[in-house]
Design an enzyme around this catalytic site. Sequence first.
Site, PDB file in Angstrom:
ATOM      1  N   ARG A   1      13.466 -28.011  20.842  1.00 29.23           N
ATOM      2  CA  ARG A   1      14.042 -29.193  20.185  1.00 29.23           C
ATOM      3  C   ARG A   1      13.987 -29.018  18.678  1.00 29.23           C
ATOM      4  O   ARG A   1      13.138 -28.291  18.165  1.00 29.23           O
ATOM      5  CB  ARG A   1      13.265 -30.453  20.573  1.00 29.23           C
ATOM      6  CG  ARG A   1      13.454 -30.820  22.011  1.00 29.23           C
ATOM      7  CD  ARG A   1      12.673 -32.037  22.403  1.00 29.23           C
ATOM      8  NE  ARG A   1      12.733 -32.210  23.841  1.00 29.23           N
ATOM      9  CZ  ARG A   1      13.702 -32.852  24.487  1.00 29.23           C
ATOM     10  NH1 ARG A   1      14.685 -33.437  23.827  1.00 29.23           N
ATOM     11  NH2 ARG A   1      13.673 -32.945  25.804  1.00 29.23           N
TER      12      ARG A   1
ATOM     13  N   HIS B   1      12.938 -16.808  16.299  1.00 25.89           N
ATOM     14  CA  HIS B   1      14.290 -16.965  16.833  1.00 25.89           C
ATOM     15  C   HIS B   1      14.791 -15.609  17.337  1.00 25.89           C
ATOM     16  O   HIS B   1      14.647 -14.601  16.631  1.00 25.89           O
ATOM     17  CB  HIS B   1      15.216 -17.491  15.722  1.00 25.89           C
ATOM     18  CG  HIS B   1      16.621 -17.689  16.201  1.00 25.89           C
ATOM     19  ND1 HIS B   1      16.989 -18.753  16.993  1.00 25.89           N
ATOM     20  CD2 HIS B   1      17.737 -16.941  16.016  1.00 25.89           C
ATOM     21  CE1 HIS B   1      18.278 -18.650  17.275  1.00 25.89           C
ATOM     22  NE2 HIS B   1      18.757 -17.565  16.700  1.00 25.89           N
TER      23      HIS B   1
HETATM   24  C1  GRF Z   1      11.731 -16.804  22.407  1.00 26.77           C
HETATM   25  O1  GRF Z   1      12.653 -15.791  22.694  1.00 26.77           O
HETATM   26  C2  GRF Z   1      11.980 -17.393  21.057  1.00 26.77           C
HETATM   27  O2  GRF Z   1      12.615 -16.537  20.177  1.00 26.77           O
HETATM   28  C3  GRF Z   1      12.882 -18.552  21.369  1.00 26.77           C
HETATM   29  O3  GRF Z   1      12.459 -19.039  22.611  1.00 26.77           O
HETATM   30  C4  GRF Z   1      11.856 -17.990  23.357  1.00 26.77           C
HETATM   31  C5  GRF Z   1      10.533 -18.475  23.829  1.00 26.77           C
HETATM   32  O4  GRF Z   1       9.911 -17.610  24.720  1.00 26.77           O
HETATM   33  N1  GRF Z   1      12.810 -19.528  20.293  1.00 26.77           N
HETATM   34  P1  GRF Z   1       8.417 -17.856  25.177  1.00 26.77           P
HETATM   35  O5  GRF Z   1       8.304 -19.263  25.741  1.00 26.77           O
HETATM   36  O6  GRF Z   1       7.510 -17.630  24.012  1.00 26.77           O
HETATM   37  O7  GRF Z   1       8.193 -16.841  26.275  1.00 26.77           O
END
Ligand code: GRF
Length: 219
Positions: A94, A112
């Site tokens: 969010r 990201h």
């Molecule tokens: C990651 O790839 C991050 O870049 C994105 O959401 C994903 C989260 O993965 N914002 P996790 O829950 O840490 O496995």
Amino acid sequence: MHPRMKLAVLVSGTGSNLRAIAAAIDAGKCAATVVLVASDKESAPALAFARERGIETAVVRPKDHADRAAWDVALAERVASTAPDLVVLAGFMRIVGAPILARFPHRIVNVHPALLPSFPGTDGPAQAIAKGVRVAGCTVHLVDAGVDTGPILAQAVVPVLPGDDAHALHARIQVHEHRLLPAVIDAVARGRITLGERPVISPELRFDAGAALVSPPIE
Ligand code: GRF
């Protein structure tokens, strides 16, 4: 910054980045301590991991609040109650609102799965595949009021390989997220990155750019 910087980690999903932070802390590679894991979703597996480790957790769900603004305030207050030095968005799905940005100015980082400023928003790896780019990667950046628009702190690069789909590319990117995010947190804790409107990155700081692209030799 405190030698063991206090982190509040916000999650919505699997929590592989949270696990990577915890593993780096355990290995002495990240001078931080996680004081809170907060989620917008009770079902987030990341919460179960935090509970197993005895980390304080919080669930702040939009549906338990009158409107978006009330949820923003509740989240900001819950996070602030643990007095973190840094707020880490690790798969938090969010947009964080003005109340939390105001409580933690230049103190919120996000990971990201794309090389910003390309492919902000959701599905960074799918956007990269759709555009046919040959390199992709991940970005750790400061969070501002926009969507993935804040100052970039560090990036890692991975190749896009023939036959990749978004899932395969995301998996390759995540290997690098799991190194880069704890490394950035450690750099902030040790004063090698100074956060602010224009973050200052120490010249001695070197991040591995990620997987090198290897070309076949020219015959
Ligand atoms: C990651 O790839 C991050 O870049 C994105 O959401 C994903 C989260 O993965 N914002 P996790 O829950 O840490 O496995």
